[in-house]
Design a protein around this motif. Sequence first.
Motif, PDB file in Angstrom:
ATOM      1  N   GLU A  62       7.592 -95.604  49.092  1.00  0.00           N
ATOM      2  CA  GLU A  62       6.659 -96.194  48.121  1.00  0.00           C
ATOM      3  C   GLU A  62       7.060 -95.918  46.680  1.00  0.00           C
ATOM      4  OE1 GLU A  62       6.011 -93.772  50.344  1.00  0.00           O
ATOM      5  OE2 GLU A  62       4.765 -92.176  49.511  1.00  0.00           O
TER       6      GLU A  62
ATOM      7  N   HIS B 220       1.396-100.985  53.847  1.00  0.00           N
ATOM      8  CA  HIS B 220       1.491 -99.521  53.749  1.00  0.00           C
ATOM      9  C   HIS B 220       2.090 -99.103  52.396  1.00  0.00           C
ATOM     10  CE1 HIS B 220       2.168 -95.458  55.687  1.00  0.00           C
ATOM     11  NE2 HIS B 220       2.990 -95.390  54.645  1.00  0.00           N
TER      12      HIS B 220
ATOM     13  N   HIS C   6       0.235 -97.492  48.926  1.00  0.00           N
ATOM     14  CA  HIS C   6       0.639 -96.218  48.316  1.00  0.00           C
ATOM     15  C   HIS C   6       0.636 -96.280  46.785  1.00  0.00           C
ATOM     16  CE1 HIS C   6       1.765 -93.314  51.336  1.00  0.00           C
ATOM     17  NE2 HIS C   6       2.673 -94.074  51.914  1.00  0.00           N
TER      18      HIS C   6
ATOM     19  N   GLU D  19      -0.533 -90.552  53.090  1.00  0.00           N
ATOM     20  CA  GLU D  19      -0.164 -91.250  54.338  1.00  0.00           C
ATOM     21  C   GLU D  19      -1.372 -91.693  55.148  1.00  0.00           C
ATOM     22  OE1 GLU D  19       2.577 -92.334  54.336  1.00  0.00           O
ATOM     23  OE2 GLU D  19       3.756 -90.980  53.083  1.00  0.00           O
TER      24      GLU D  19
ATOM     25  N   ALA E 147      -2.484 -94.850  53.297  1.00  0.00           N
ATOM     26  CA  ALA E 147      -1.554 -95.985  53.452  1.00  0.00           C
ATOM     27  C   ALA E 147      -1.607 -96.521  54.879  1.00  0.00           C
ATOM     28  CB  ALA E 147      -0.141 -95.559  53.079  1.00  0.00           C
TER      29      ALA E 147
ATOM     30  N   TYR F 149      -0.098 -89.195  59.399  1.00  0.00           N
ATOM     31  CA  TYR F 149      -0.365 -90.621  59.201  1.00  0.00           C
ATOM     32  C   TYR F 149      -1.569 -91.082  60.031  1.00  0.00           C
ATOM     33  CZ  TYR F 149       4.313 -90.902  57.139  1.00  0.00           C
ATOM     34  OH  TYR F 149       5.411 -90.727  56.333  1.00  0.00           O
TER      35      TYR F 149
END
Length: 464
Positions: A294, A318, A322, A341, A344, A395
């Motif tokens: 990102e 995603h 970010h 994370e 995102a 994540y």
Amino acid sequence: MAALTAAAGLVLSATPAHAIPAFTPGAAGAGDPYFPDMGNGGYDARHYDIALTYRKDRSITARTRITATATQHLSRFNLDFLGPLTVHSVTVDGTAAAFRRTGAQELVITPRRGLVKGRTFTVTVTYSGIPRRIEDDALGVSGWVATDDGAVALNQPFGAATWTPVNDTPADKASYAFALTVPNDLQALANGEFAGRRVHGGQSTWRWRMPQPMASELAMIAIGRYDITAGRTPSRIPNVTAIDRNLLTSPEQARSFHELTEEITEWGADTFGRYPFGATGGIVDAVGVGYALETQGRPVYDRKGRPGINPGSSLVAHEIAHQWFGDSVTPRHWRDIWLNEGFATYAEWLHGEQHGGATAQERFDGLYATPADDELWQVEVADPGRNNLFAPAVYDRGAMTLHMLRREVGEERFFALVRDWYARNRDGNVTTADFVRHVKRYGDPARLEALLRTWIGTTGKPAL
Ligand SMILES: [Zn+2]
């Protein structure tokens, strides 16, 4: 007081001690328990001005000028800088400064005179050589990564110090300006807004700037042979996308990547609040690191070995999400990377459910079916450990935590919570404790604190 006399060149006599500042060295690390060598103490970097020339033999010659403010009376201070690059000169406010290299990545700089707390100074370092990449057993490849036709610099969690002297900690964000000189048959991209290109002799100099504060881990340079598409989104955000010519198989491919970036940037602004930076975009390149990153204002997507195949909408959602969560709102410490994370990943779920894909609840249910002995439940999300920085739990369980919050506070309050988290912390640094305090405003504080403790502060599979 000996240090004072030596460093500041002052002669002590009958002057009362309290009238004279005690000059001491800045710390060699920024205090992050996961990466004790990264970052430094004693100053606050405000701006990086990086002029870098890349040659076909893969060498660089560069000058980085850092504007910083002393946060203590400094006798000397460190920058992070890795071999094998050679440092040629260091000046502080234009005056030659003594320097030496020591430890894992320390460039120790001793100015002729001590720097008084609160004073803004510039440190200029010239250097050259062939930069190297970093290969970490747990965290993969980062730093200056050579490609078939150039190089890409990717710095998460470390790597910036392979190509520029830097205060390499996400806790010290600064603005950046890049002047990248490359042979005429190559292009050079970096973060943020395009600021001009000048051709001179067989070379061209590309200027880019990122006026908003940026963590060094999100700085990026990409040099190679690209097909570049420039335009603006419907809300007038400049959008610059680039695809490595070796990965491009049709003009439609370039157009479709550009349009996907545009559409998701607009979706992000509608969902999370105003886009944080002066430009958006993306770079598709054959880097060989096996991930997308990102990088601020312009993510990089590694597609090595996949010509003709663009990153899909989930991956772009995603990386673009970010820009709000990770880039504009940046964890102060690496242990809090779930704040990047988890958000995102949850943005992937949100974008998917709003565009005909699985619902967030279905994504949650699919993950919740994971057996209790799986690694997903064995990592503490808000303190995963240095080697688990990119573990699936950070994540997926991070995203599941946000979904649990959504279920607890309801649709309207959840999106207000997310938008306000961004609005309140834009351009800044945050911790998980800040997030817990924030969340408690949106419902029963005790219930919400308990929910967060269960989902991000403990290991084991939570009961529903
Ligand atoms: Zn991510």
